[in-house]
Design an enzyme around this catalytic site. Structure first.
Site: not given
Ligand code: IMP
Ligand code: MG
Length: 168
Positions: A92-93, A145, A158
């Site tokens: 995961e990123d 963010f 990206r």
């Molecule tokens: P979660 O369900 O809130 O944990 O969301 C995770 C997903 O949201 C990640 O896999 C990202 O694709 C996106 N995301 C969350 N925070 C960021 C950020 O700071 N920058 C870009 N994408 C984000």
């Molecule tokens: Mg993601």
């Protein structure tokens, strides 16, 4: 829009190598499948994979969950490849609220992989809504963010080789 560097390209490279070394040790004699979550993880996965010193396969799954910089709260897995008999390491990123990764894990577990672990490059623990076990982590970052190194804001940024925050 101005981007402020949060983590430099050099620091990223060094950390990816360290993670690769650790994963290579832990997955020796296993059937390792790197399972990337599209799209954010594809650059990290490609870099990580090339640091591994063991046989490895890769595949990807796609989820829809984010619009702009806000979570819709609803997560849909668009495609899940077969994972039976594989030692699956989800790539995961970033882990933010934790909702996305926990839904993904639940779906994969139904398919009964041999083992299932999580490698995330970034963690924003302050925004967590559900507990998440991250087995391999790149960096913990503050509640901002971020973009770059695969991460986007409305599909932009990206391709940056560093990670930064967006200023106005
Ligand atoms: P979660 O369900 O809130 O944990 O969301 C995770 C997903 O949201 C990640 O896999 C990202 O694709 C996106 N995301 C969350 N925070 C960021 C950020 O700071 N920058 C870009 N994408 C984000
Ligand atoms: Mg993601």
């Amino acid at each position: 829009m101005k981007i402020q560097v949060l983590i430099s390209e050099d620091k990223i490279k060094k950390r990816v190598k360290e993670l690769g070394k650790q994963i290579s040790q832990d997955y020796k004699d296993k059937n390792l499948l790197l399972l990337g979550v599209l799209k954010g993880s594809f650059i990290f996965l490609a870099d990580l994979m090339r640091t591994l010193e063991i046989p490895v396969q890769c595949d990807f799954l796609k989820v829809s969950s984010y619009i702009g910089d806000k979570s819709s709260g609803k997560i849909k897995i668009d495609f899940l490849p077969p994972v039976k008999k594989k030692d699956v390491l989800i790539i995961e990123d970033i882990i933010d609220t934790g909702l996305t990764i926990n839904s993904i894990k639940k779906e994969i577990e139904k398919q009964k992989p041999r083992s299932l672990k999580l490698c995330a490059f970034f963690d924003k623990p302050t925004r967590r809504e559900q507990e998440v076990k991250i087995d391999y982590l790149g960096f913990e970052i503050p509640n901002k963010f971020v973009v770059g190194y695969g991460l986007d804001y409305e599909e932009k940024f990206r391709s940056l080789s560093y990670v930064g925050t967006i200023g106005k």
